[in-house]
Scaffold this motif. Structure first.
Motif, PDB file in Angstrom:
ATOM      1  N   ALA A 113       0.841  -1.202   0.000  1.00 22.08           N
ATOM      2  CA  ALA A 113       0.000   0.000   0.000  1.00 22.08           C
ATOM      3  C   ALA A 113       0.881   1.259   0.000  1.00 22.08           C
ATOM      4  N   TRP A 114       1.995   1.229   0.761  1.00 22.75           N
ATOM      5  CA  TRP A 114       2.946   2.357   0.794  1.00 22.75           C
ATOM      6  C   TRP A 114       3.529   2.592  -0.599  1.00 22.75           C
ATOM      7  N   ASP A 115       3.923   1.501  -1.258  1.00 25.44           N
ATOM      8  CA  ASP A 115       4.484   1.616  -2.612  1.00 25.44           C
ATOM      9  C   ASP A 115       3.459   2.211  -3.574  1.00 25.44           C
ATOM     10  N   ASP A 116       2.220   1.734  -3.495  1.00 26.94           N
ATOM     11  CA  ASP A 116       1.146   2.269  -4.351  1.00 26.94           C
ATOM     12  C   ASP A 116       0.920   3.755  -4.069  1.00 26.94           C
ATOM     13  N   TYR A 117       0.934   4.105  -2.785  1.00 29.04           N
ATOM     14  CA  TYR A 117       0.747   5.503  -2.386  1.00 29.04           C
ATOM     15  C   TYR A 117       1.861   6.376  -2.973  1.00 29.04           C
ATOM     16  N   GLN A 118       3.109   5.908  -2.851  1.00 23.47           N
ATOM     17  CA  GLN A 118       4.251   6.680  -3.359  1.00 23.47           C
ATOM     18  C   GLN A 118       4.140   6.905  -4.875  1.00 23.47           C
ATOM     19  N   LYS A 119       3.785   5.851  -5.597  1.00 26.45           N
ATOM     20  CA  LYS A 119       3.654   5.970  -7.055  1.00 26.45           C
ATOM     21  C   LYS A 119       2.542   6.957  -7.422  1.00 26.45           C
ATOM     22  N   THR A 120       1.409   6.802  -6.729  1.00 22.71           N
ATOM     23  CA  THR A 120       0.266   7.670  -7.031  1.00 22.71           C
ATOM     24  C   THR A 120       0.580   9.111  -6.645  1.00 22.71           C
ATOM     25  N   LEU A 121       1.269   9.316  -5.529  1.00 22.40           N
ATOM     26  CA  LEU A 121       1.640  10.660  -5.095  1.00 22.40           C
ATOM     27  C   LEU A 121       2.562  11.298  -6.130  1.00 22.40           C
ATOM     28  N   SER A 122       3.500  10.525  -6.642  1.00 22.20           N
ATOM     29  CA  SER A 122       4.419  11.041  -7.650  1.00 22.20           C
ATOM     30  C   SER A 122       3.670  11.446  -8.921  1.00 22.20           C
ATOM     31  N   ARG A 123       2.748  10.597  -9.349  1.00 25.36           N
ATOM     32  CA  ARG A 123       1.969  10.924 -10.559  1.00 25.36           C
ATOM     33  C   ARG A 123       1.092  12.154 -10.334  1.00 25.36           C
ATOM     34  N   ALA A 124       0.479  12.240  -9.101  1.00 27.97           N
ATOM     35  CA  ALA A 124      -0.384  13.388  -8.797  1.00 27.97           C
ATOM     36  C   ALA A 124       0.437  14.676  -8.776  1.00 27.97           C
ATOM     37  N   LYS A 148       2.633   6.295   7.436  1.00 28.66           N
ATOM     38  CA  LYS A 148       4.053   5.935   7.545  1.00 28.66           C
ATOM     39  C   LYS A 148       4.470   5.822   9.008  1.00 28.66           C
ATOM     40  N   GLU A 149       3.937   6.687   9.845  1.00 29.10           N
ATOM     41  CA  GLU A 149       4.242   6.642  11.283  1.00 29.10           C
ATOM     42  C   GLU A 149       3.695   5.344  11.887  1.00 29.10           C
ATOM     43  N   LYS A 150       2.474   4.995  11.525  1.00 28.88           N
ATOM     44  CA  LYS A 150       1.894   3.741  12.017  1.00 28.88           C
ATOM     45  C   LYS A 150       2.723   2.549  11.550  1.00 28.88           C
ATOM     46  N   PHE A 151       3.161   2.602  10.315  1.00 28.04           N
ATOM     47  CA  PHE A 151       3.992   1.529   9.770  1.00 28.04           C
ATOM     48  C   PHE A 151       5.274   1.387  10.599  1.00 28.04           C
ATOM     49  N   SER A 152       5.904   2.497  10.911  1.00 33.41           N
ATOM     50  CA  SER A 152       7.141   2.491  11.694  1.00 33.41           C
ATOM     51  C   SER A 152       6.927   1.935  13.099  1.00 33.41           C
ATOM     52  N   GLN A 153       5.715   2.109  13.627  1.00 32.15           N
ATOM     53  CA  GLN A 153       5.397   1.622  14.979  1.00 32.15           C
ATOM     54  C   GLN A 153       4.945   0.155  14.965  1.00 32.15           C
ATOM     55  N   GLY A 154       4.837  -0.432  13.751  1.00 29.89           N
ATOM     56  CA  GLY A 154       4.417  -1.831  13.668  1.00 29.89           C
ATOM     57  C   GLY A 154       2.920  -2.009  13.564  1.00 29.89           C
ATOM     58  N   ASN A 155       2.184  -0.917  13.432  1.00 30.34           N
ATOM     59  CA  ASN A 155       0.726  -1.002  13.265  1.00 30.34           C
ATOM     60  C   ASN A 155       0.442  -1.105  11.765  1.00 30.34           C
ATOM     61  N   TYR A 156       0.664  -2.305  11.235  1.00 31.26           N
ATOM     62  CA  TYR A 156       0.602  -2.491   9.793  1.00 31.26           C
ATOM     63  C   TYR A 156      -0.827  -2.410   9.255  1.00 31.26           C
ATOM     64  N   ALA A 157      -1.781  -2.919  10.023  1.00 31.13           N
ATOM     65  CA  ALA A 157      -3.177  -2.852   9.561  1.00 31.13           C
ATOM     66  C   ALA A 157      -3.630  -1.391   9.494  1.00 31.13           C
ATOM     67  N   GLY A 158      -3.284  -0.608  10.512  1.00 23.82           N
ATOM     68  CA  GLY A 158      -3.639   0.813  10.523  1.00 23.82           C
ATOM     69  C   GLY A 158      -2.937   1.567   9.398  1.00 23.82           C
ATOM     70  N   ALA A 159      -1.665   1.231   9.168  1.00 24.75           N
ATOM     71  CA  ALA A 159      -0.905   1.879   8.101  1.00 24.75           C
ATOM     72  C   ALA A 159      -1.526   1.564   6.746  1.00 24.75           C
ATOM     73  N   GLN A 160      -1.886   0.302   6.554  1.00 27.40           N
ATOM     74  CA  GLN A 160      -2.485  -0.095   5.272  1.00 27.40           C
ATOM     75  C   GLN A 160      -3.795   0.659   5.044  1.00 27.40           C
ATOM     76  N   ALA A 161      -4.613   0.772   6.074  1.00 30.48           N
ATOM     77  CA  ALA A 161      -5.892   1.491   5.941  1.00 30.48           C
ATOM     78  C   ALA A 161      -5.653   2.969   5.606  1.00 30.48           C
ATOM     79  N   ASP A 162      -4.703   3.592   6.296  1.00 28.78           N
ATOM     80  CA  ASP A 162      -4.430   5.017   6.040  1.00 28.78           C
ATOM     81  C   ASP A 162      -3.820   5.232   4.656  1.00 28.78           C
ATOM     82  N   PHE A 163      -2.950   4.339   4.220  1.00 24.34           N
ATOM     83  CA  PHE A 163      -2.415   4.463   2.859  1.00 24.34           C
ATOM     84  C   PHE A 163      -3.541   4.337   1.839  1.00 24.34           C
ATOM     85  N   GLY A 164      -4.492   3.449   2.106  1.00 28.87           N
ATOM     86  CA  GLY A 164      -5.649   3.299   1.220  1.00 28.87           C
ATOM     87  C   GLY A 164      -6.473   4.569   1.171  1.00 28.87           C
ATOM     88  N   ASP A 165      -6.700   5.184   2.352  1.00 27.22           N
ATOM     89  CA  ASP A 165      -7.445   6.440   2.407  1.00 27.22           C
ATOM     90  C   ASP A 165      -6.698   7.550   1.645  1.00 27.22           C
TER      91      ASP A 165
END
Length: 170
Positions: A113-124, A148-165
């Motif tokens: 999800a982070w990778d998808d977010y980065q690609k989409t952010l770059s295109r936007a 990204k902060e949630k990801f760094s803290q190990g909250n992968y489900a929360g990070a994935q949801a926020d990247f999706g949002d």
């Protein structure tokens, strides 16, 4: 003396002496055999003494058999406890492995999800979204930072949801 010896012999047998302490039981049995022979020869005084010797030997055999049975029960209980502990440890290990597997799966999904977010952010950004829809673009960046902060803290489900949002914002 014979009747008393037979009662003691029965208790020794019930305690498992014939199989648990064979030598001691055989010794008592040979005293008994000697006593019976003396009794049959009408040597009653000597027979009585031998019956008492047999009784004492059967008492010892009974005590040794009970001790041996107790030790066997204790050993079996220790073995059962060890097996139970081993099974519990294996179950705990399997549970930990499953948790680890789930964590790795969530981490991989969040990373994707982070990778998808980065690609989409770059295109936007290349499309000028930061100028054309600045508020929405900034909200997406904020969601991405929080993810990204949630990801760094190990909250992968929360990070994935926020990247999706964030992706939906972009």
């Amino acid at each position: 003396a014979r009747k008393q010896m037979l009662e003691i012999k029965q208790r020794a047998a019930q305690a498992g002496a014939p199989s648990l302490v064979q030598n001691q039981y055989q010794t008592a049995s040979s005293f008994e055999t000697d006593a019976i022979r003396l009794f049959e020869r009408k040597r009653f005084g000597e027979a009585t003494g031998k019956f008492y010797e047999a009784s004492e030997a059967y008492v010892v055999a009974e005590a040794e058999a009970r001790k041996s049975a107790d030790l066997a029960r204790e050993a079996a209980a220790r073995e059962k406890a060890a097996r139970d502990n081993e099974l519990a440890a294996k179950a705990t290990e399997r549970q930990q492995q499953e948790r680890d597997r789930q964590t790795v799966l969530q981490r991989n999904q969040a990373q994707s999800a982070w990778d998808d977010y980065q690609k989409t952010l770059s295109r936007a950004s290349q499309a000028g979204a930061d100028r054309l829809a600045a508020e929405t673009y900034q909200q997406a960046i904020g969601l991405g930072s929080r993810a990204k902060e949630k990801f760094s803290q190990g909250n992968y489900a929360g990070a994935q949801a926020d990247f999706g949002d964030a992706l939906r914002q972009l």
